[in-house]
Design a protein around this motif. Structure first.
Motif, PDB file in Angstrom:
ATOM      1  N   ARG A 165       0.818  -1.206   0.000  1.00 28.00           N
ATOM      2  CA  ARG A 165       0.000   0.000   0.000  1.00 28.00           C
ATOM      3  C   ARG A 165       0.855   1.261   0.000  1.00 28.00           C
ATOM      4  N   ALA A 166       2.121   1.122   0.318  1.00 28.07           N
ATOM      5  CA  ALA A 166       3.023   2.269   0.273  1.00 28.07           C
ATOM      6  C   ALA A 166       3.155   2.819  -1.137  1.00 28.07           C
ATOM      7  N   ILE A 167       2.944   1.977  -2.134  1.00 26.42           N
ATOM      8  CA  ILE A 167       3.064   2.407  -3.524  1.00 26.42           C
ATOM      9  C   ILE A 167       1.671   2.753  -4.036  1.00 26.42           C
ATOM     10  N   LYS A 168       1.454   4.026  -4.285  1.00 27.47           N
ATOM     11  CA  LYS A 168       0.142   4.507  -4.679  1.00 27.47           C
ATOM     12  C   LYS A 168      -0.076   4.345  -6.184  1.00 27.47           C
ATOM     13  N   THR A 169      -1.313   4.020  -6.548  1.00 24.01           N
ATOM     14  CA  THR A 169      -1.687   3.967  -7.954  1.00 24.01           C
ATOM     15  C   THR A 169      -1.937   5.391  -8.458  1.00 24.01           C
ATOM     16  N   PRO A 170      -1.960   5.595  -9.783  1.00 24.68           N
ATOM     17  CA  PRO A 170      -2.288   6.935 -10.303  1.00 24.68           C
ATOM     18  C   PRO A 170      -3.637   7.453  -9.802  1.00 24.68           C
ATOM     19  N   TYR A 171      -4.597   6.570  -9.631  1.00 27.47           N
ATOM     20  CA  TYR A 171      -5.894   6.972  -9.077  1.00 27.47           C
ATOM     21  C   TYR A 171      -5.710   7.550  -7.672  1.00 27.47           C
ATOM     22  N   THR A 190      10.939   4.114   7.893  1.00 27.24           N
ATOM     23  CA  THR A 190      12.356   3.715   7.872  1.00 27.24           C
ATOM     24  C   THR A 190      12.720   2.973   6.591  1.00 27.24           C
ATOM     25  N   ARG A 191      11.855   2.962   5.604  1.00 22.63           N
ATOM     26  CA  ARG A 191      12.094   2.203   4.384  1.00 22.63           C
ATOM     27  C   ARG A 191      12.825   3.021   3.323  1.00 22.63           C
ATOM     28  N   VAL A 192      13.335   2.328   2.330  1.00 23.68           N
ATOM     29  CA  VAL A 192      13.905   2.967   1.146  1.00 23.68           C
ATOM     30  C   VAL A 192      12.747   3.358   0.228  1.00 23.68           C
ATOM     31  N   LEU A 193      12.811   4.559  -0.325  1.00 27.82           N
ATOM     32  CA  LEU A 193      11.709   5.078  -1.123  1.00 27.82           C
ATOM     33  C   LEU A 193      11.663   4.419  -2.501  1.00 27.82           C
ATOM     34  N   GLU A 194      10.428   4.213  -2.970  1.00 28.65           N
ATOM     35  CA  GLU A 194      10.188   3.645  -4.285  1.00 28.65           C
ATOM     36  C   GLU A 194       9.242   4.549  -5.061  1.00 28.65           C
ATOM     37  N   PRO A 195       9.274   4.491  -6.400  1.00 29.53           N
ATOM     38  CA  PRO A 195       8.324   5.289  -7.178  1.00 29.53           C
ATOM     39  C   PRO A 195       6.892   4.947  -6.796  1.00 29.53           C
ATOM     40  N   GLY A 196       6.099   5.964  -6.595  1.00 30.02           N
ATOM     41  CA  GLY A 196       4.712   5.776  -6.169  1.00 30.02           C
ATOM     42  C   GLY A 196       4.495   6.013  -4.692  1.00 30.02           C
ATOM     43  N   ALA A 197       5.562   6.037  -3.906  1.00 27.56           N
ATOM     44  CA  ALA A 197       5.418   6.344  -2.478  1.00 27.56           C
ATOM     45  C   ALA A 197       5.089   7.833  -2.312  1.00 27.56           C
ATOM     46  N   VAL A 198       4.231   8.125  -1.349  1.00 27.77           N
ATOM     47  CA  VAL A 198       3.913   9.513  -1.021  1.00 27.77           C
ATOM     48  C   VAL A 198       4.235   9.721   0.451  1.00 27.77           C
ATOM     49  N   VAL A 199       5.061  10.717   0.723  1.00 28.30           N
ATOM     50  CA  VAL A 199       5.532  10.952   2.086  1.00 28.30           C
ATOM     51  C   VAL A 199       5.344  12.420   2.453  1.00 28.30           C
ATOM     52  N   THR A 200       5.345  12.677   3.747  1.00 28.02           N
ATOM     53  CA  THR A 200       5.413  14.052   4.224  1.00 28.02           C
ATOM     54  C   THR A 200       6.863  14.385   4.547  1.00 28.02           C
ATOM     55  N   ILE A 201       7.194  15.652   4.376  1.00 20.60           N
ATOM     56  CA  ILE A 201       8.484  16.196   4.804  1.00 20.60           C
ATOM     57  C   ILE A 201       8.148  17.383   5.703  1.00 20.60           C
ATOM     58  N   GLU A 202       8.491  17.292   6.988  1.00 21.13           N
ATOM     59  CA  GLU A 202       8.018  18.294   7.947  1.00 21.13           C
ATOM     60  C   GLU A 202       9.056  18.609   9.021  1.00 21.13           C
ATOM     61  N   PRO A 203      10.136  19.289   8.649  1.00 24.03           N
ATOM     62  CA  PRO A 203      11.104  19.698   9.670  1.00 24.03           C
ATOM     63  C   PRO A 203      10.550  20.822  10.533  1.00 24.03           C
TER      64      PRO A 203
END
Length: 442
Positions: free
Chosen positions: A157-163, A369-382
């Motif tokens: 589920r970490a890898i999101k579809t275009p939808y 803590t995972r390595v990022l893959e295409p399709g992953a969506v993450v927050t960046i919040e320093p």
């Protein structure tokens, strides 16, 4: 995205859900996947229900978020079945019959009472992986949440579809509309509660629609990471504003944070600008093959550099990170997965079979803590915060002499700074859904 494009994207999405679910069933040794939407919870010694929250495993299949008592059944090689509860109810608004771009991908059965679902669920519950909370049980269909199935689904589920990306893009637009209104209310001198109401009005969502409770803090309240008290009256002297608030769209979330100083020429605004610039550099690190743990550690170096350059701490950035001084000002993780849930699942999974990747030593609050893959969506919040409890620990520690406490006392009334965007990892440059939405709205 046009309706036709959305329909095509959803067709691909449901196909991917079928593929992943079939593999998960094979891993677990089950014949069918059964997913309840969830049920209402009632308060003890009362007849009031808690706000309904749909089972994320259910809304991964269909854009239904207000339909307790419904079910999805996946049988490999067959069209999935949607058992849709449309109750006979004159106390509440009855859900309309299923309609839209997604319905044709299901065999839809409408029921009037929750127990009627048993007529349409598989005959033998023992051969089913049933994903949900215990309260959703009906007859022999008691959620068993087999780890082999759950791990497989949550890992992928970490890898999101275009939808899914399209849904999150729409959620970002909704959230940014709220943020624009909230900033205007802040500049006009509103209270925290007033700002919250302005946000909800602009986002066209109330507290139960939003993906999480709005964090709206004026002045010192910005140093409380999850501040949700919302004072009804504004402070006499409005100095600063931190807002962490998102929007929802068909079950998917956005998560956006911005910080402001009331006086654009003050020193605190200069720190905000520095954090914002650092945040954008960190967003650019969201690329395939990058270890998210390293982005977190890089964020500490970025925040430590700002603390040094602002004259708050007289230490090298590297020393601040090594000794834990940076964590007294930046105590949380750099971010997390986001999607069907704000803190989306699978962030620690070592593989789709399970296992755990721990956060770096000294950084227990990192959620991914995972390595990022295409399709992953993450927050960046320093962020940088002047929180009394953490500052007292620093004052009592061995590095107290490296801190300019007069400078800290000057900045403490402003609370804290956090800047947060939602970023898509691709095969090339990252896509910043949040900045994209702000730019589109002007």
């Amino acid at each position: 995205m046009t309706t036709q494009d959305l329909a095509q994207a959803y067709a691909h999405h449901v196909g991917e859900m079928q593929r992943r679910s079939t593999q998960a069933l094979e891993r677990g040794g089950f014949d069918r996947l059964v997913v309840p939407s969830g049920t209402l919870h009632y308060q003890l010694f009362d007849d009031r229900d808690y706000p309904y929250a749909v089972n994320p495993q259910f809304k991964a299949w269909a854009p239904l978020t207000r339909n307790p008592g419904s079910w999805v059944v996946h049988t490999p090689g067959e069209k999935p079945t949607l058992i849709y509860l449309q109750p006979f109810d004159y106390w509440h608004v009855v859900p309309e019959a299923p309609a839209g771009y997604w319905v044709e991908h299901f065999d839809v059965v409408v029921i009037r009472k929750p127990e009627e679902a048993l007529q349409h669920l598989p005959k033998d519950a023992s051969h089913c992986a049933i994903l949900g909370e215990a309260q959703s049980a009906i007859g022999d269909f008691v959620p068993n949440n087999p780890p082999a199935v759950v791990n497989h689904l949550e890992y992928h589920r970490a890898i999101k579809t275009p939808y899914e990306i399209a849904m999150m893009r729409a959620a970002s637009v909704r959230g940014v509309r709220g943020h624009r209104a909230a900033e205007r209310a802040f500049r006009a001198g509103s209270s925290e509660f007033g700002i919250h109401l302005a946000y909800c009005q602009a986002a066209r969502q109330d507290a139960n629609d939003l993906p999480y409770s709005n964090i709206i803090g004026l002045n010192e309240h910005g140093a409380v990471l999850h501040y949700t008290e919302r004072d009804r009256l504004p402070p006499a002297d409005i100095r600063s504003f931190l807002i962490d608030a998102g929007g929802s769209h068909d079950g998917y979330a956005s998560d956006i944070t911005r910080s402001y100083a009331f006086d654009p020429a003050c020193e605190f605004q200069s720190m905000i600008d520095a954090v914002d610039a650092a945040e954008q550099r960190l967003c650019d690190r969201v690329r395939a093959g990058v270890d998210y743990k390293q982005i977190h550690l890089d964020a500490h170096l970025e925040m430590a550099t700002i603390l040094r350059d602002s004259g708050v701490v007289d230490m090298s950035p590297e020393s601040m990170v090594e000794t834990g001084v940076s964590a007294k000002f930046f105590p949380h993780g750099i971010g997390h997965y986001i999607g069907l849930q704000v803190h989306d699942v699978g962030g620690f999974l070592a593989s789709d079979e399970g296992g755990r990747i721990d956060p770096p030593d000294g950084h227990p609050f990192l959620r991914l803590t995972r390595v990022l893959e295409p399709g992953a969506v993450v927050t960046i919040e320093p962020g940088i915060y002047f929180a009394d409890l953490l500052l007292q620990e620093l004052r009592d520690g061995e590095h107290a002499a490296a801190v300019d406490w007069d400078k800290v006392d000057t900045l403490r009334p402003y609370g804290g700074i956090r800047i947060e965007d939602d970023v898509v990892c691709t095969d090339g440059d990252p896509i910043n859904l949040t900045r994209e939405a702000f730019a589109a709205l002007g």
